[in-house]
Design a protein around this motif. Structure first.
Motif, PDB file in Angstrom:
ATOM      1  N   GLU A  40       0.852  -1.189   0.000  1.00  0.00           N
ATOM      2  CA  GLU A  40       0.000   0.000   0.000  1.00  0.00           C
ATOM      3  C   GLU A  40       0.889   1.241   0.000  1.00  0.00           C
ATOM      4  O   GLU A  40       1.879   1.310   0.723  1.00  0.00           O
ATOM      5  N   THR A  41       0.533   2.216  -0.836  1.00  0.00           N
ATOM      6  CA  THR A  41       1.382   3.383  -1.064  1.00  0.00           C
ATOM      7  C   THR A  41       0.648   4.674  -0.740  1.00  0.00           C
ATOM      8  O   THR A  41      -0.544   4.802  -1.002  1.00  0.00           O
ATOM      9  N   LEU A  42       1.383   5.630  -0.187  1.00  0.00           N
ATOM     10  CA  LEU A  42       0.864   6.964   0.086  1.00  0.00           C
ATOM     11  C   LEU A  42       1.847   7.979  -0.469  1.00  0.00           C
ATOM     12  O   LEU A  42       3.052   7.864  -0.258  1.00  0.00           O
ATOM     13  N   PHE A  43       1.344   8.967  -1.210  1.00  0.00           N
ATOM     14  CA  PHE A  43       2.125  10.135  -1.579  1.00  0.00           C
ATOM     15  C   PHE A  43       1.699  11.250  -0.644  1.00  0.00           C
ATOM     16  O   PHE A  43       0.506  11.439  -0.411  1.00  0.00           O
ATOM     17  N   PHE A  44       2.658  11.989  -0.060  1.00  0.00           N
ATOM     18  CA  PHE A  44       2.323  12.974   0.960  1.00  0.00           C
ATOM     19  C   PHE A  44       3.153  14.232   0.810  1.00  0.00           C
ATOM     20  O   PHE A  44       4.176  14.238   0.135  1.00  0.00           O
ATOM     21  N   ARG A  45       2.640  15.297   1.459  1.00  0.00           N
ATOM     22  CA  ARG A  45       3.318  16.592   1.457  1.00  0.00           C
ATOM     23  C   ARG A  45       3.730  17.046   2.849  1.00  0.00           C
ATOM     24  O   ARG A  45       4.465  18.010   2.982  1.00  0.00           O
ATOM     25  N   ASP A  46       3.209  16.420   3.887  1.00  0.00           N
ATOM     26  CA  ASP A  46       3.639  16.798   5.237  1.00  0.00           C
ATOM     27  C   ASP A  46       3.710  15.559   6.126  1.00  0.00           C
ATOM     28  O   ASP A  46       3.132  14.527   5.831  1.00  0.00           O
ATOM     29  N   MET A  47       4.444  15.721   7.224  1.00  0.00           N
ATOM     30  CA  MET A  47       4.708  14.591   8.111  1.00  0.00           C
ATOM     31  C   MET A  47       3.451  14.077   8.802  1.00  0.00           C
ATOM     32  O   MET A  47       3.386  12.910   9.160  1.00  0.00           O
ATOM     33  N   ALA A  48       2.444  14.927   8.983  1.00  0.00           N
ATOM     34  CA  ALA A  48       1.202  14.469   9.612  1.00  0.00           C
ATOM     35  C   ALA A  48       0.535  13.403   8.754  1.00  0.00           C
ATOM     36  O   ALA A  48       0.009  12.414   9.278  1.00  0.00           O
ATOM     37  N   GLU A  49       0.562  13.579   7.433  1.00  0.00           N
ATOM     38  CA  GLU A  49      -0.008  12.565   6.536  1.00  0.00           C
ATOM     39  C   GLU A  49       0.759  11.253   6.659  1.00  0.00           C
ATOM     40  O   GLU A  49       0.158  10.177   6.684  1.00  0.00           O
ATOM     41  N   GLU A  86      16.680  19.279   8.933  1.00  0.00           N
ATOM     42  CA  GLU A  86      15.552  20.203   8.811  1.00  0.00           C
ATOM     43  C   GLU A  86      14.272  19.407   8.624  1.00  0.00           C
ATOM     44  O   GLU A  86      14.199  18.535   7.760  1.00  0.00           O
ATOM     45  N   PRO A  87      13.219  19.665   9.411  1.00  0.00           N
ATOM     46  CA  PRO A  87      11.968  18.919   9.243  1.00  0.00           C
ATOM     47  C   PRO A  87      11.279  19.276   7.948  1.00  0.00           C
ATOM     48  O   PRO A  87      11.461  20.360   7.405  1.00  0.00           O
ATOM     49  N   ILE A  88      10.474  18.344   7.443  1.00  0.00           N
ATOM     50  CA  ILE A  88       9.705  18.582   6.224  1.00  0.00           C
ATOM     51  C   ILE A  88       8.783  19.761   6.437  1.00  0.00           C
ATOM     52  O   ILE A  88       8.206  19.934   7.491  1.00  0.00           O
ATOM     53  N   GLY A  89       8.628  20.563   5.394  1.00  0.00           N
ATOM     54  CA  GLY A  89       7.732  21.700   5.460  1.00  0.00           C
ATOM     55  C   GLY A  89       8.447  22.993   5.789  1.00  0.00           C
ATOM     56  O   GLY A  89       7.887  24.059   5.637  1.00  0.00           O
ATOM     57  N   CYS A  90       9.701  22.913   6.223  1.00  0.00           N
ATOM     58  CA  CYS A  90      10.460  24.129   6.519  1.00  0.00           C
ATOM     59  C   CYS A  90      11.172  24.592   5.260  1.00  0.00           C
ATOM     60  O   CYS A  90      11.757  23.804   4.550  1.00  0.00           O
ATOM     61  N   GLN A  91      11.084  25.842   4.988  1.00  0.00           N
ATOM     62  CA  GLN A  91      11.776  26.434   3.838  1.00  0.00           C
ATOM     63  C   GLN A  91      13.199  26.779   4.255  1.00  0.00           C
ATOM     64  O   GLN A  91      13.421  27.273   5.341  1.00  0.00           O
ATOM     65  N   SER A  92      14.152  26.485   3.368  1.00  0.00           N
ATOM     66  CA  SER A  92      15.539  26.856   3.718  1.00  0.00           C
ATOM     67  C   SER A  92      16.043  27.928   2.806  1.00  0.00           C
ATOM     68  O   SER A  92      15.455  28.308   1.856  1.00  0.00           O
TER      69      SER A  92
END
Length: 92
Positions: A40-49, A86-92
Motif C-alpha cells: 500500500e502506497t501513500l504520496f504525501f506533502r507533510d509529516m502528519a499525513e 531540517e523537518p519537512i515543510g520548513c523552507q531553507s
C-alpha cells in the motif's frame, strides 16, 4: 543446542523524500511511503499525513523505554530528530 530468539513485532515501511521545485524560488518537500507487506502506497506533502498512514498499520504496544525515542503529547512514540536535520515543510 540452538538458541532461538523471538523478534518483537515490527512493521516495514519504505519512505522516499524529495524537494519539489514550485517555481519562483519556492520548493517544498514531498514524499512517498510504502507499507512493504501489503505494498500500500501513500504520496504525501507533510509529516502528519505520513504519521497517519503509519498509525493505520501499527497497533498499540507496551510502553517503549528507549533513550532514542521520546513520547509526544498525544502519546505517540516518535524518534528524536537529529539537530542538524531540517523537518519537512520548513523552507531553507
Amino acid at each position: 543446542m540452538s538458541l532461538q530468539h523471538e523478534r518483537p513485532p515490527s512493521h516495514l515501511f519504505a519512505v522516499r523524500l524529495w524537494r519539489e521545485d514550485l517555481g519562483d524560488g519556492q520548493a517544498e518537500w514531498r514524499g512517498q511511503a510504502i507499507y512493504v507487506p501489503s505494498d500500500e502506497t501513500l504520496f504525501f506533502r507533510d509529516m502528519a499525513e505520513l504519521a497517519d498512514f503509519m498509525r493505520r498499520f501499527i497497533t498499540p504496544a507496551a510502553p517503549v523505554n528507549d533513550e532514542h525515542f521520546s513520547e509526544s503529547d498525544d502519546r505517540t512514540i516518535i524518534p528524536d530528530r537529529p539537530r542538524d536535520v531540517e523537518p519537512i515543510g520548513c523552507q531553507s
